[in-house]
Write a protein that holds these residues in place. Structure first.
Motif, short mmCIF file in Angstrom:
data_model
loop_
_atom_site.label_atom_id
_atom_site.label_comp_id
_atom_site.label_asym_id
_atom_site.label_seq_id
_atom_site.Cartn_x
_atom_site.Cartn_y
_atom_site.Cartn_z
N GLU A 11 37.71 3.62 95.21
CA GLU A 11 39.04 3.60 94.60
C GLU A 11 39.16 2.57 93.49
N ASN A 12 38.66 1.37 93.71
CA ASN A 12 38.78 0.33 92.68
C ASN A 12 38.03 0.71 91.41
N GLU A 13 36.83 1.23 91.57
CA GLU A 13 36.05 1.67 90.41
C GLU A 13 36.76 2.82 89.70
N ARG A 14 37.33 3.71 90.49
CA ARG A 14 38.05 4.86 89.95
C ARG A 14 39.23 4.41 89.10
N LEU A 15 40.01 3.48 89.63
CA LEU A 15 41.18 2.99 88.91
C LEU A 15 40.79 2.20 87.66
N ASP A 16 39.72 1.41 87.77
CA ASP A 16 39.25 0.65 86.61
C ASP A 16 38.91 1.60 85.47
N PHE A 17 38.25 2.71 85.79
CA PHE A 17 37.87 3.67 84.76
C PHE A 17 39.12 4.28 84.11
N ILE A 18 40.07 4.71 84.94
CA ILE A 18 41.28 5.34 84.41
C ILE A 18 42.03 4.38 83.48
N VAL A 117 39.57 21.30 90.74
CA VAL A 117 38.25 20.64 90.72
C VAL A 117 38.43 19.23 90.20
N PRO A 118 37.60 18.29 90.69
CA PRO A 118 37.72 16.90 90.21
C PRO A 118 36.98 16.68 88.91
N LEU A 119 37.47 15.75 88.12
CA LEU A 119 36.74 15.24 86.96
C LEU A 119 36.03 13.99 87.44
N LEU A 120 34.70 14.00 87.41
CA LEU A 120 33.91 12.95 88.01
C LEU A 120 33.22 12.09 86.96
N THR A 121 33.23 10.77 87.17
CA THR A 121 32.47 9.86 86.32
C THR A 121 30.99 9.97 86.67
N GLU A 122 30.16 9.27 85.91
CA GLU A 122 28.72 9.28 86.19
C GLU A 122 28.42 8.78 87.59
N ASN A 123 29.27 7.88 88.10
CA ASN A 123 29.06 7.31 89.43
C ASN A 123 29.79 8.09 90.52
N GLY A 124 30.35 9.23 90.16
CA GLY A 124 30.96 10.09 91.17
C GLY A 124 32.40 9.76 91.53
N ALA A 125 33.07 8.97 90.70
CA ALA A 125 34.48 8.65 90.97
C ALA A 125 35.37 9.75 90.40
N ALA A 126 36.23 10.30 91.25
CA ALA A 126 37.15 11.37 90.82
C ALA A 126 38.37 10.74 90.17
N VAL A 127 38.54 10.95 88.87
CA VAL A 127 39.61 10.29 88.13
C VAL A 127 40.76 11.24 87.79
N ALA A 128 40.51 12.54 87.88
CA ALA A 128 41.54 13.52 87.53
C ALA A 128 41.19 14.84 88.20
#
Length: 337
Positions: A11-18, A117-128
């Motif tokens: 979650e923290n990584e996900r929020l940082d990216f957003i 479907v999720p939008l995933l970062t390279e590290n697999g964090a679902a941001v949208a």
């Protein structure tokens, strides 16, 4: 029975990216509208949307069709399931699916079928999530999820490009030594603040600040010490610009500026004293400075509601106040009335 899912482990990584994207609560953009439009047409859906979920809300960046609000609380969103799991979610009929029984929003929606479907970062964090909705139920064996996944990946590529361009723009507008806004960014922000002043008639204040005897600091202690003093003062100034609408900038050399929209001269004077006090407490050594430490002179000017002065006059008045502070002995704040 529906229960609000736990945040994902990243979650923290996900929020940082957003938050690093700076995309939440921003206007519509054709790059993303094109994707929801394609999703809606391909699936013959009644609605399609792309939503970013932060720690409290889901913000719809793009909506195609009717019946979708521009935002919703995260714990009332269906897409939170996609964000929590990081996996696609397809529901034949939201009104009868046991996973959504008791969901606070589903009974209010005019839709039955859901696919996201999720939008995933390279590290697999679902941001949208990229989702489609239909007013009628649809059997799962007649639904092909692959095109929606492909569109989700395209949307993620667009998001990465958005983020990259934002980083480039930020780099072009930052001072390399202090990481404050540079003169170009200051000029743009001041113009924006001026436009806001004309529209809202809320006061606009400006601080112009100059480090005292700075050339002497470089001459006696060396340029490395001078650069470190600039960085330390920049951190103090940046801390003072605590509202999102404030802007701290390196105006040039040892001169700095702080734009304070929607703030009268009393509030700006309080900020000025806070900066001056913080610099005193920092105790940055200056071989020939006042009391052996680095000090600052400050000029303050304000456009009050109803003022007919041009923005150039605000800068000139703040600069004049700064000049008077230097002429009267430095290490002081002068307010231009």
């Amino acid at each position: 029975m529906f229960a609000v899912p736990q945040p994902p482990s990243n979650e923290n990584e996900r929020l940082d990216f957003i938050f690093s994207c700076g995309i939440l609560d921003t206007p519509r953009d054709e790059r993303f509208d094109r994707i929801t439009r394609l999703a809606s047409h391909f699936y013959e859906a009644d609605a399609a949307f792309l939503g970013f979920i932060d720690d409290r809300y889901q913000w719809m960046k793009s909506i195609h069709g009717e019946g979708i609000a521009p935002w919703i609380e995260r714990d009332r969103s269906i897409c939170q399931i996609v964000i929590s799991s990081g996996e696609p979610l397809v529901v034949s009929d939201m009104k009868t699916d046991s996973r959504l029984r008791g969901h606070p929003v589903v009974p209010l929606l005019p839709f039955h079928f859901y696919a996201g479907v999720p939008l995933l970062t390279e590290n697999g964090a679902a941001v949208a999530s990229l989702c489609i909705l239909k007013r009628e139920p649809q059997p799962l064996d007649r639904f092909n999820l692959s095109p929606l996944k492909d569109l989700g990946e395209i949307a993620m590529d667009e998001l990465e490009l958005w983020r990259h361009n934002r980083d480039l723009k930020r780099a072009a507008e930052r001072d390399g030594l202090t990481d404050l806004a540079n003169r170009r960014a200051f000029d743009a922000a001041l113009d924006e603040a001026w436009q806001n002043f004309q529209r809202t008639q809320q006061p606009l204040s400006l601080l112009m600040l100059d480090l005292d005897h700075f050339k002497a600091l470089n001459d006696h202690a060396g340029h490395q010490a001078g650069d470190e003093a600039l960085r330390q003062f920049a951190r103090i100034l940046s801390d003072a610009a605590h509202r999102p609408i404030d802007l701290a900038a390196r105006y040039g050399g040892e001169e700095f500026a702080l734009i304070l929209p929607n703030m009268d001269h009393a509030g700006a004077l309080e900020i000025a004293w806070r900066i001056k006090t913080s610099l005193e407490e920092a105790g940055i050594p200056h071989p020939v400075g006042i009391a052996g430490r680095l000090t600052v002179s400050v000029g303050l000017a304000t456009l009050p509601p109803g003022s007919t002065d041009r923005i150039e006059m605000l800068v000139a008045r703040a600069d004049s106040a700064l000049y008077r502070a230097k002429r009267q002995g430095r290490d002081r704040i002068i307010v231009e009335k």
